[in-house]
Motif scaffolding. Structure first.
Motif, short mmCIF file in Angstrom:
data_model
loop_
_atom_site.label_atom_id
_atom_site.label_comp_id
_atom_site.label_asym_id
_atom_site.label_seq_id
_atom_site.Cartn_x
_atom_site.Cartn_y
_atom_site.Cartn_z
N ARG A 787 -9.37 0.86 -38.04
CA ARG A 787 -9.02 0.85 -39.46
C ARG A 787 -7.48 0.80 -39.54
N LEU A 788 -6.97 -0.32 -40.02
CA LEU A 788 -5.53 -0.56 -40.00
C LEU A 788 -4.96 -0.66 -41.40
N VAL A 789 -3.89 0.10 -41.65
CA VAL A 789 -3.08 -0.04 -42.86
C VAL A 789 -1.71 -0.53 -42.41
N ALA A 790 -1.36 -1.75 -42.73
CA ALA A 790 -0.06 -2.33 -42.38
C ALA A 790 0.53 -2.90 -43.65
N GLN A 791 1.50 -2.18 -44.26
CA GLN A 791 1.99 -2.56 -45.58
C GLN A 791 3.51 -2.43 -45.68
N ARG A 792 4.04 -3.18 -46.60
CA ARG A 792 5.48 -3.09 -46.96
C ARG A 792 5.60 -2.14 -48.15
N VAL A 793 6.64 -1.27 -48.13
CA VAL A 793 6.86 -0.32 -49.22
C VAL A 793 8.30 -0.49 -49.70
N ASP A 794 8.48 -1.21 -50.78
CA ASP A 794 9.83 -1.45 -51.28
C ASP A 794 10.44 -0.18 -51.89
N GLY A 795 11.77 -0.02 -51.67
CA GLY A 795 12.48 1.13 -52.24
C GLY A 795 12.33 2.40 -51.47
N ALA A 796 11.64 2.37 -50.32
CA ALA A 796 11.39 3.57 -49.53
C ALA A 796 12.35 3.63 -48.33
#
Length: 893
Positions: A787-796
């Protein structure tokens, strides 16, 4: 008999015989001829030289002394130590040879139960000058010594002088026969290891008019009054009375060796050839620790020049010898307290001032440990290259790089090279050092627009003689041009707007020197005006004006001119330079006499002063310096100056910067308030301290290890600074609707409210960030059973991403492998965090590997543990590529 007991007995013996007990002077006694007090008579020099009337006819003291000429010999012999104590008795026109002999004999042969030292009279030998029948007769009559134990020795051994014209006279030295196991018989003339000198009695009876060498001088005649100056080495007496073989084994030194043995596991005095090398190291440690303690106790701080350099060298040699003995941890915290406890019996100020002493010493060791870490590696590489090349000399450029880049002192490089069986190209090193200094000077000259070649100036000086310099007398002169130069060459004219140099036969302009900026002003000529940009002395005796032509065309040599210093500029310059002296005196009053100026610069209305000091000044100390300075202005202290020889100035107590070169034929001494401020100085000054106007301290900062800088404004500039601050206070109090006296409390209240608001906002922001965690967890994709969560988080930022990643991982409940990789983007930077659960790790995946897959694509790097890792980069445009690389790594894992 303990060292403290020897000291007390000596003083008590002479006090009972009418001598005034005089406490030891500081090792930093104001004597510009000496780095440190190096003999017991130094504090009494003004009396012997006739400069001051002694307040007593008889005196006795135990004086702290430091001699540093033979640092490399410390530990190798029984007679070389840096710090020692000199017992002395002194007579100023009172008793003479008979009295000195009688007092000495009573003390050294007197029974110990009666307060004496109890030496066997049969073991005592003395030396006298062959022609000094009076001294020989005194020893025979008072002490009963036979002729064979009164040895005649020549001027080199038995005549004392100061090395300069002044008092001198024969001396008589007292020796103790230590026994045949220490050498051959025959008295001091035969062997000075067996026959150990403990006391020198100097009979000052002659006035010397010239001194060319210790045994080559001219006698002008007898002194008006005959004086006695004696010196007994306390440490030498101690090791004789304590039954030891050398000064390193006495009660005030050996405890440091004992502790060093415990720390290193090595044994002192083991008797083997290898142990003999370690014995020298033990002795170096013991001597240098004690010497450093005494120097810091008297206010010396480590530095790169003068007294500070000596202390730095002693401390670093002690630390390094402990490392050579096998102890790698900080050693001074272990050793210095041992020395403090022993020396504190005689010098309680070492105990009361321990916090400061420890801070100075421990900070220096920490700095040196960092230097060693870097420099030793470079040295080892250099030494290895030399040996591999079958050579025996470390090149000068390697030694220079160690010094220039790593702060590795040349003496340490020389020592380490010798230990490695190598030598150092000292000539090459010195040449590179000289070239570096010359580059610095050339750079300074170029910044002033001057020509670096002094040949043209030397030619002008040889042809015309020195400039008639009238800066002290007037602000205007009628002058004649001796030369007009442009870019270092003589020219026939300078046109409008051109910049060049003019040499005048006479000038009122102050040439930059002693930290004071050059005067500003104009030079007028028929039909034109020159603006004076700078004034320098490129060669001694010649004043050169850098000018810009404002009007007209200046002809060449021979042109008549009128030189005019800007009177406002000169007024401001005088205020600033006198202000510098006042701030220096105020610093010494607030911090103590060790806060000595190491450099200065002043121009109209502004001054800065560099001084030796370890720590930043507290706000209270800065206020005190400013208060003392302004009180001196209010007192309207007289400012005066006089000319004298350098030796006279030093004897008068004038302060001279260490390392400065002065002409002994004539120096200028400036006084403000008499002895309160007395310095060698060639600058321009006000006539009364009140004319400085004001001293406003505007800053205090560091300018290197052991050196601080204080900056201040004077005169109109100082008042303008205060006026600007007043205006700022007025504007703020109006905006805040509060009185000036209440403004600090009002601002503090607002700052606290703002801080609380920021905390609340941060909580809200973090809550908003974490609120997206559920959505991210729900969007997890299955990649090869993970189970993979690979995300971009702008402003972090990095911290935000780490918090969010661990939150999302916690939401991925269950037994399935779970991987969370988030990449934040904020302020043009990328932050990547990988968080894995236990099942993912069991699968063989590692968080550090996933970060290392992503970070290079972001223009950075990273890593960490198997469960959590972090990295970053500066390329936010490739975040999507980095996430794809992570997905591929999970699929392959």
């Amino acid at each position: 008999m303990s060292s403290a007991e020897i000291r007390n007995r000596f003083l008590a013996h002479f006090e009972a015989r009418g001598h005034t007990v005089v406490p030891s002077a500081s090792l930093l006694l104001d004597d510009p001829n000496l780095l440190f007090v190096n003999a017991g008579m130094v504090p009494f020099k003004p009396y012997f030289l006739g400069q001051e009337t002694p307040p007593y006819q008889r005196a006795t003291s135990v004086q702290k002394c430091v001699r540093t000429l033979d640092i490399e010999e410390v530990g190798k012999t029984t007679r070389h130590g840096t710090f020692f104590q000199m017992n002395g008795n002194f007579s100023f026109g009172d008793y003479f040879k008979e009295g000195a002999v009688e007092f000495a004999w009573e003390l050294i042969t007197g029974a110990q139960e009666s307060g004496g030292f109890g030496f066997d009279p049969e073991r005592i030998w003395v030396t006298v000058l062959p022609e000094d029948a009076e001294a020989r007769d005194a020893w025979k009559r008072i002490a009963g010594l036979p002729d064979e134990r009164i040895q005649p020795r020549g001027l080199k051994d038995n005549y004392w002088n100061m090395g300069v014209p002044g008092p001198g006279g024969p001396c008589s030295e007292i020796y103790i026969d230590r026994g045949p196991q220490f050498g051959p018989d025959g008295g001091p003339e035969a062997d000075e290891d067996r026959f150990l000198e403990i006391w020198n009695l100097v009979f000052m009876q002659e006035e010397l008019s010239a001194v060319r060498a210790k045994d080559d001088f001219d006698i002008a005649g007898p002194l008006p009054s005959k004086n006695i100056d004696t010196g007994m080495g306390l440490e030498r007496v101690a090791y004789l009375l304590q039954g030891k073989n050398n000064m390193y084994e006495i009660d005030t030194v050996f405890p440091v060796i004992e502790r060093a043995q415990e720390l290193t596991g090595k044994r002192y005095g083991a008797g083997t050839a290898e142990a003999a090398i370690d014995d020298v190291r033990f002795r170096v440690v013991a001597d240098h620790v004690r010497s450093s303690l005494m120097l810091i106790g008297d206010g010396v701080t480590p530095g790169n020049e003068g007294r500070g350099y000596v202390l730095r060298r002693l401390l670093r040699r002690a630390v390094r010898n402990m490392r050579l003995l096998g102890y790698q941890d900080p050693s001074l915290p272990e050793l210095l307290p041992i020395s403090r406890d022993k020396m504190g019996e005689s010098y309680p100020e070492l105990v009361s001032g321990w916090d400061r002493i420890a801070q100075v010493a421990f900070a220096e060791e920490e700095a040196f440990r960092k230097t060693l870490a870097a420099g030793t590696q470079i040295f080892d590489l250099a030494a290895g290259e030399v040996k591999q090349a079958k050579a025996s000399t470390i090149p000068g450029e390697k030694a220079f790089a160690l010094h220039d880049t790593y702060g590795f002192p040349i003496d340490l490089t020389l020592e380490m090279a010798a230990e490695a069986g190598l030598s150092v190209d000292e000539t090459g090193f010195r040449q590179l050092m000289a070239e570096q200094r010359e580059r610095a000077k050339a750079d300074a000259r170029s910044k002033k627009g001057q020509h670096a070649d002094t040949g043209v100036y030397r030619g002008i000086l040889d042809a015309n003689g020195p400039t008639e310099w009238l800066a002290y007398e007037t602000l205007e002169t009628e002058s004649r041009a001796l030369a007009v130069l442009r870019e270092g060459a003589a020219v026939g004219a300078l046109g409008a707007g051109e910049v060049g140099e003019v040499v005048l036969d006479r000038t009122p302009f102050y040439a930059e020197s002693g930290g004071q900026a050059a005067d500003a002003g104009v030079i007028e000529f028929d039909g034109g005006v020159l603006e004076v940009l700078d004034v320098q002395r490129p060669v001694r005796g010649l004043v050169v004006h850098q000018v810009r032509v404002l009007e007209g065309e200046l002809g060449g040599a021979g042109t008549t001119l009128h030189a005019k210093v800007d009177p406002e500029w000169r007024t401001g310059a005088r205020q600033a330079h006198s202000g510098t002296h006042i701030v220096h005196a105020a610093l010494r009053e607030v911090l103590g006499p060790t806060a000595l100026q190491s450099g200065s610069y002043n121009r109209p209305g502004y001054l800065r002063l560099d001084f030796g000091w370890l720590n930043a000044l507290s706000p209270e100390q800065v206020k005190d310096v400013e208060l003392v300075a302004n009180n001196a202005l209010r007192a309207d202290l007289p400012v005066s100056w006089d000319y004298m020889t350098l030796s006279q100035a030093k004897d008068w107590g004038a302060l001279a910067l260490f390392g400065e070169t002065y002409d002994d034929s004539k120096v200028r001494v400036v006084e403000i308030g008499g002895p309160w401020s007395r310095e060698l100085c060639g600058g321009t000054h006000v006539e009364h301290s009140s004319q400085v106007g004001t001293v406003v301290v505007t800053g205090e900062s560091s300018v290197g290890s052991g050196n601080r800088r204080i900056e201040a404004l004077t005169g109109v500039e100082g008042f303008a600074y205060l006026a600007r601050e007043r205006d700022v206070v007025h504007q703020l109090s109006t905006l805040l609707k509060t009185k000036p006296d209440d403004m600090v409390a009002r601002v503090a209240e607002m700052v606290e409210r703002l801080r609380q608001s920021e905390k609340e906002m941060e909580k809200i922001r973090l809550a908003q960030l974490l609120s997206g965690g559920a959505a991210l967890a729900e969007g997890a994709k299955d990649v090869a059973g993970v189970r993979l969560v690979a995300q971009r988080v702008d402003g972090a930022t990095g911290g935000d991403v780490r918090t969010l990643a661990t939150d999302v991982r916690a939401r991925l409940v269950g037994d399935a492998p779970a991987v969370v990789v988030l990449i934040g983007a904020a302020d043009g930077k990328a932050a990547v965090v990988a968080a894995l659960n236990d099942a993912a790790q069991a699968r063989g995946l590692k968080a550090g590997d996933l970060v290392r897959a992503a970070a290079p694509l972001l223009g950075g790097k990273g890593g960490g543990k198997a469960d959590l890792a972090q990295g970053g980069g500066t390329d936010v445009t490739r975040i999507d590529d980095a996430l794809a690389a992570v997905t591929a790594a999970v699929a392959q894992g």
